[in-house]
Enzyme design. Structure first.
Site, PDB file in Angstrom:
ATOM      1  N   ASP A  98      38.757  94.705  47.200  1.00 43.30           N
ATOM      2  CA  ASP A  98      38.043  95.483  48.215  1.00 43.30           C
ATOM      3  C   ASP A  98      36.547  95.605  47.933  1.00 43.30           C
ATOM      4  OD1 ASP A  98      40.512  95.880  49.408  1.00 43.30           O
ATOM      5  OD2 ASP A  98      40.864  97.728  48.269  1.00 43.30           O
ATOM      6  N   LYS A 143      34.446  91.305  50.148  1.00 41.73           N
ATOM      7  CA  LYS A 143      34.444  89.837  50.222  1.00 41.73           C
ATOM      8  C   LYS A 143      34.380  89.351  51.670  1.00 41.73           C
ATOM      9  CE  LYS A 143      38.307  90.025  47.927  1.00 41.73           C
ATOM     10  NZ  LYS A 143      38.349  91.423  47.478  1.00 41.73           N
ATOM     11  N   GLY A 196      43.093  92.644  52.575  1.00 41.01           N
ATOM     12  CA  GLY A 196      42.561  93.173  53.834  1.00 41.01           C
ATOM     13  C   GLY A 196      41.056  92.987  53.775  1.00 41.01           C
ATOM     14  N   HIS A 197      40.546  92.018  54.510  1.00 40.65           N
ATOM     15  CA  HIS A 197      39.117  91.684  54.444  1.00 40.65           C
ATOM     16  C   HIS A 197      38.450  92.138  55.744  1.00 40.65           C
ATOM     17  CE1 HIS A 197      39.800  88.361  51.204  1.00 40.65           C
ATOM     18  NE2 HIS A 197      40.247  89.546  50.853  1.00 40.65           N
ATOM     19  N   GLN A 232      41.905  89.785  46.530  1.00 39.36           N
ATOM     20  CA  GLN A 232      42.031  90.717  45.411  1.00 39.36           C
ATOM     21  C   GLN A 232      40.775  90.652  44.529  1.00 39.36           C
ATOM     22  OE1 GLN A 232      45.147  88.583  46.026  1.00 39.36           O
ATOM     23  NE2 GLN A 232      45.239  90.149  47.569  1.00 39.36           N
ATOM     24  N   ARG A 239      41.611 105.099  48.196  1.00 39.26           N
ATOM     25  CA  ARG A 239      41.283 104.325  46.983  1.00 39.26           C
ATOM     26  C   ARG A 239      40.800 105.278  45.901  1.00 39.26           C
ATOM     27  NH1 ARG A 239      37.868 100.150  50.567  1.00 39.26           N
ATOM     28  NH2 ARG A 239      39.569  98.886  51.364  1.00 39.26           N
TER      29      ARG A 239
HETATM   30  P1  GDP Z   1      37.420  92.994  50.798  1.00 41.88           P
HETATM   31  O1  GDP Z   1      38.908  93.139  50.660  1.00 41.88           O
HETATM   32  O2  GDP Z   1      36.762  92.612  49.529  1.00 41.88           O
HETATM   33  O3  GDP Z   1      37.025  92.097  51.936  1.00 41.88           O
HETATM   34  O4  GDP Z   1      36.874  94.444  51.161  1.00 41.88           O
HETATM   35  P2  GDP Z   1      37.519  95.488  52.204  1.00 41.88           P
HETATM   36  O5  GDP Z   1      37.227  95.040  53.565  1.00 41.88           O
HETATM   37  O6  GDP Z   1      38.944  95.774  51.862  1.00 41.88           O
HETATM   38  O7  GDP Z   1      36.732  96.798  51.816  1.00 41.88           O
HETATM   39  C1  GDP Z   1      35.349  96.883  51.889  1.00 41.88           C
HETATM   40  C2  GDP Z   1      35.000  98.023  52.851  1.00 41.88           C
HETATM   41  O8  GDP Z   1      33.650  98.361  52.704  1.00 41.88           O
HETATM   42  C3  GDP Z   1      35.190  97.661  54.301  1.00 41.88           C
HETATM   43  O9  GDP Z   1      35.532  98.814  55.029  1.00 41.88           O
HETATM   44  C4  GDP Z   1      33.801  97.177  54.719  1.00 41.88           C
HETATM   45  O10 GDP Z   1      33.555  97.325  56.105  1.00 41.88           O
HETATM   46  C5  GDP Z   1      32.931  98.110  53.926  1.00 41.88           C
HETATM   47  N1  GDP Z   1      31.638  97.569  53.482  1.00 41.88           N
HETATM   48  C6  GDP Z   1      31.331  96.304  53.093  1.00 41.88           C
HETATM   49  N2  GDP Z   1      30.053  96.253  52.637  1.00 41.88           N
HETATM   50  C7  GDP Z   1      29.560  97.501  52.746  1.00 41.88           C
HETATM   51  C8  GDP Z   1      28.307  98.101  52.400  1.00 41.88           C
HETATM   52  O11 GDP Z   1      27.393  97.474  51.890  1.00 41.88           O
HETATM   53  N3  GDP Z   1      28.177  99.441  52.644  1.00 41.88           N
HETATM   54  C9  GDP Z   1      29.179 100.189  53.186  1.00 41.88           C
HETATM   55  N4  GDP Z   1      28.971 101.483  53.379  1.00 41.88           N
HETATM   56  N5  GDP Z   1      30.359  99.656  53.516  1.00 41.88           N
HETATM   57  C10 GDP Z   1      30.561  98.336  53.283  1.00 41.88           C
HETATM   58  P1  IMO Z   2      41.698  92.472  48.887  1.00 40.51           P
HETATM   59  O1  IMO Z   2      41.738  90.959  49.066  1.00 40.51           O
HETATM   60  C1  IMO Z   2      42.852  95.941  46.548  1.00 40.51           C
HETATM   61  C2  IMO Z   2      46.745  95.801  44.566  1.00 40.51           C
HETATM   62  C3  IMO Z   2      47.835  96.729  45.077  1.00 40.51           C
HETATM   63  C4  IMO Z   2      48.651  96.936  43.817  1.00 40.51           C
HETATM   64  C5  IMO Z   2      48.560  95.563  43.144  1.00 40.51           C
HETATM   65  C6  IMO Z   2      49.753  94.678  43.426  1.00 40.51           C
HETATM   66  O2  IMO Z   2      41.630  93.217  50.154  1.00 40.51           O
HETATM   67  O3  IMO Z   2      40.647  92.820  47.901  1.00 40.51           O
HETATM   68  P2  IMO Z   2      50.699  93.375  45.530  1.00 40.51           P
HETATM   69  O4  IMO Z   2      50.802  93.756  46.964  1.00 40.51           O
HETATM   70  O5  IMO Z   2      49.859  92.188  45.271  1.00 40.51           O
HETATM   71  O6  IMO Z   2      52.043  93.301  44.874  1.00 40.51           O
HETATM   72  O7  IMO Z   2      49.962  94.636  44.828  1.00 40.51           O
HETATM   73  O8  IMO Z   2      47.389  94.961  43.619  1.00 40.51           O
HETATM   74  N1  IMO Z   2      46.156  94.933  45.602  1.00 40.51           N
HETATM   75  C7  IMO Z   2      44.929  95.104  46.110  1.00 40.51           C
HETATM   76  N2  IMO Z   2      44.019  96.072  45.884  1.00 40.51           N
HETATM   77  N3  IMO Z   2      42.566  94.914  47.366  1.00 40.51           N
HETATM   78  C8  IMO Z   2      43.452  93.922  47.572  1.00 40.51           C
HETATM   79  O9  IMO Z   2      43.149  92.802  48.268  1.00 40.51           O
HETATM   80  C9  IMO Z   2      44.724  94.017  46.973  1.00 40.51           C
HETATM   81  N4  IMO Z   2      45.833  93.245  46.971  1.00 40.51           N
HETATM   82  C10 IMO Z   2      46.691  93.818  46.130  1.00 40.51           C
HETATM   83  O10 IMO Z   2      47.292  97.927  45.572  1.00 40.51           O
HETATM   84  O11 IMO Z   2      47.997  97.854  42.983  1.00 40.51           O
HETATM   85 MG    MG Z   3      40.391  94.580  50.990  1.00 42.87          MG
END
Ligand code: GDP
Ligand code: IMO
Ligand code: MG
Length: 433
Positions: free
Chosen positions: A13, A16, A40-41, A230, A311
């Site tokens: 998270d 990416k 979840g991107h 991840q 989180r």
């Molecule tokens: P990923 O899994 O690495 O793609 O990240 P996620 O989408 O799960 O989580 C990142 C969260 O932070 C999302 O809700 C994005 O919209 C948000 N986000 C990304 N970059 C920024 C930033 O620079 N500032 C803020 N406030 N939010 C951000």
């Molecule tokens: P993105 O790509 C954050 C965590 C889960 C759990 C562990 C194992 O959005 O960054 P799983 O479902 O793989 O058996 O879970 O890994 N986890 C993540 N945490 N971002 C993710 O993906 C994750 N994918 C799995 O919360 O602790």
């Molecule tokens: Mg994510």
């Protein structure tokens, strides 16, 4: 040509999805190499927010091709739901989304197994997203799995039934009553029906022999960005085992997850938040259990993109960041969510861990959850300015510049981009990638 890589350096998270979307115009192809719908991107642009789980984050750019590599595991129902959600965006899935035949399929019974194993673990549960990731990779390495390519064959249903049968026996053995268990709101039978419908749809998309296709792209001088899911600290080998996911999230996973040789890896772009978060169980040395942690969660909107779970939040952990940089060979860094740290009077950054009450170490020890491990912090001044409307890197407050320069000095890699908000446009470039 080489394959550039973008991957997370923390517990996932990091942002990416946002950055891949921002960088896509520089690449012909975006390719996912591991993980599955546990990811979840999030991407935001034109006032709209999209969360992608299996589809690569280049999908909104008409000129980019998006490949789901052999290292990815696919739940057909989630995949098709994702496609349906994008219907209004005029995405050409039939030419811009390609799936490797060697990618493994997540069966409905893998979802049951995931829930059954977690329930059996009780307090020691991993905190899995329950998307069936662990059981699917287990079947892959145990050589029982079903792949996308199998769904093209006439005996697919028989193979499916036989694998499901073994899964259900294990589920029974674990005393897991699934008669009332819902998979994303559906009974097992309902989910299974949708699953086969989704398979039929997936079979209308382009299936490729991914490794051959990608190596040909490289010969044709096409530029490719591999998108990690991840984060490094969730890697099955190097993360905080057993509280990890079941794939290799590190750069080495690109070679096995796409079928390219190590000599084909180009830039390795490592992405990290200006602080740390983690969702699910497992050690997190700099976790904050106080009002500051709550403030980070609130300001950063730190709730899971896949599961909605809050989180866990804490300060930036440099020993862990250095470890991730080492494992991946990171060549440039991207710092995300700098805006979230605005208006903290002071900011802490963990520079070392203290163990045995006296010894200072700056590496990640075998057991990150050891009870005697205490983070050692350097306190730095915060800044009050709102960064979210900034468009010029030179406008960053001097305290943030000091924070950035301190991190660069500690880890020895330049920070090329600073992200100051979730939108595509809230991205400040320090150095062209
Ligand atoms: P990923 O899994 O690495 O793609 O990240 P996620 O989408 O799960 O989580 C990142 C969260 O932070 C999302 O809700 C994005 O919209 C948000 N986000 C990304 N970059 C920024 C930033 O620079 N500032 C803020 N406030 N939010 C951000
Ligand atoms: P993105 O790509 C954050 C965590 C889960 C759990 C562990 C194992 O959005 O960054 P799983 O479902 O793989 O058996 O879970 O890994 N986890 C993540 N945490 N971002 C993710 O993906 C994750 N994918 C799995 O919360 O602790
Ligand atoms: Mg994510």
């Amino acid at each position: 040509m080489k394959v550039d890589v973008l991957l997370g350096l923390q517990w996932g998270d990091e942002g990416k999805g946002k950055v891949v979307d921002v960088l896509t115009p520089k690449y012909n192809v975006i390719a996912r190499f591991q993980g599955g719908p546990n990811a979840g991107h999030t991407l935001e642009f034109d006032g709209i927010k999209h969360v992608l789980h299996t589809i690569p984050s280049g999908i909104f750019h008409k000129n980019s091709q998006n490949i789901v590599g052999n290292g990815v595991v696919i739940d057909p129902v989630i995949f098709v739901n994702e496609i349906n959600k994008l219907a209004s965006r005029e995405v050409d899935f039939h030419s811009n989304l390609l799936i490797s035949r060697k990618a493994h399929l997540i069966l409905p019974s893998h979802r049951l197994l995931d829930a059954a194993y977690e329930a059996a673990k009780g307090e020691l549960k991993i905190g899995s997203t329950l998307k069936g990731i662990g059981p699917t990779y287990t079947d892959k390495t145990a050589r029982n799995g079903l792949r996308v390519g199998d769904s093209e064959a006439p005996n697919f249903k028989e193979k499916y039934k036989s694998l499901k049968f073994t899964h259900l026996k294990t589920v029974d053995f674990l005393n897991f009553d699934y008669s009332r268990f819902l998979i994303d709101g559906l009974s097992f039978d309902e989910y299974e029906k949708k699953w086969f419908e989704a398979i039929e749809f997936i079979n209308t998309l382009k299936h490729i022999d991914g490794e051959i296709y990608i190596n040909q792209l490289l010969l044709d001088k096409k530029s490719i960005l591999a998108e990690g899911a991840q984060g490094t600290l969730l890697d099955v080998d190097f993360g905080s085992y057993p509280f990890v996911t079941s794939s290799n999230t590190v750069c080495a996973g690109v070679c096995t997850g796409l079928g390219i040789s190590p000599s084909r890896i180009g830039k390795v772009i490592g992405i990290f938040k200006a602080y740390c978060t983690r969702v699910g169980s497992g050690p997190f040395p700099t976790e904050l259990f106080d009002a500051t942690g709550e403030e980070l969660r609130k300001k950063g909107n730190e709730f899971g993109s896949t599961t909605g779970r809050p989180r866990r939040c804490g300060w930036l952990d440099l020993p862990a960041l250095k470890y991730s940089i080492m494992l991946n060979g990171v060549t440039e860094l991207i710092m995300m969510k700098a805006d979230v740290l605005s208006s903290f009077e002071t900011i802490n950054v963990c520079t070392h861990y203290k163990i045995n009450d006296e010894e200072l170490i700056d590496y990640v020890p075998y057991d990150l959850s050891r009870k005697d491990l205490v983070p050692v912090y350097k306190e730095m001044p915060g800044w009050a300015a709102d960064l979210t409307g900034m468009t010029n890197i030179n406008d960053l407050p001097k305290e943030l510049v000091s924070y950035i320069e301190f991190i660069e000095k500690e880890v020895g890699v330049p920070i090329a981009i600073v992200s100051v908000g979730p939108d595509r446009t809230q991205t400040l470039i320090r150095k062209e990638i």
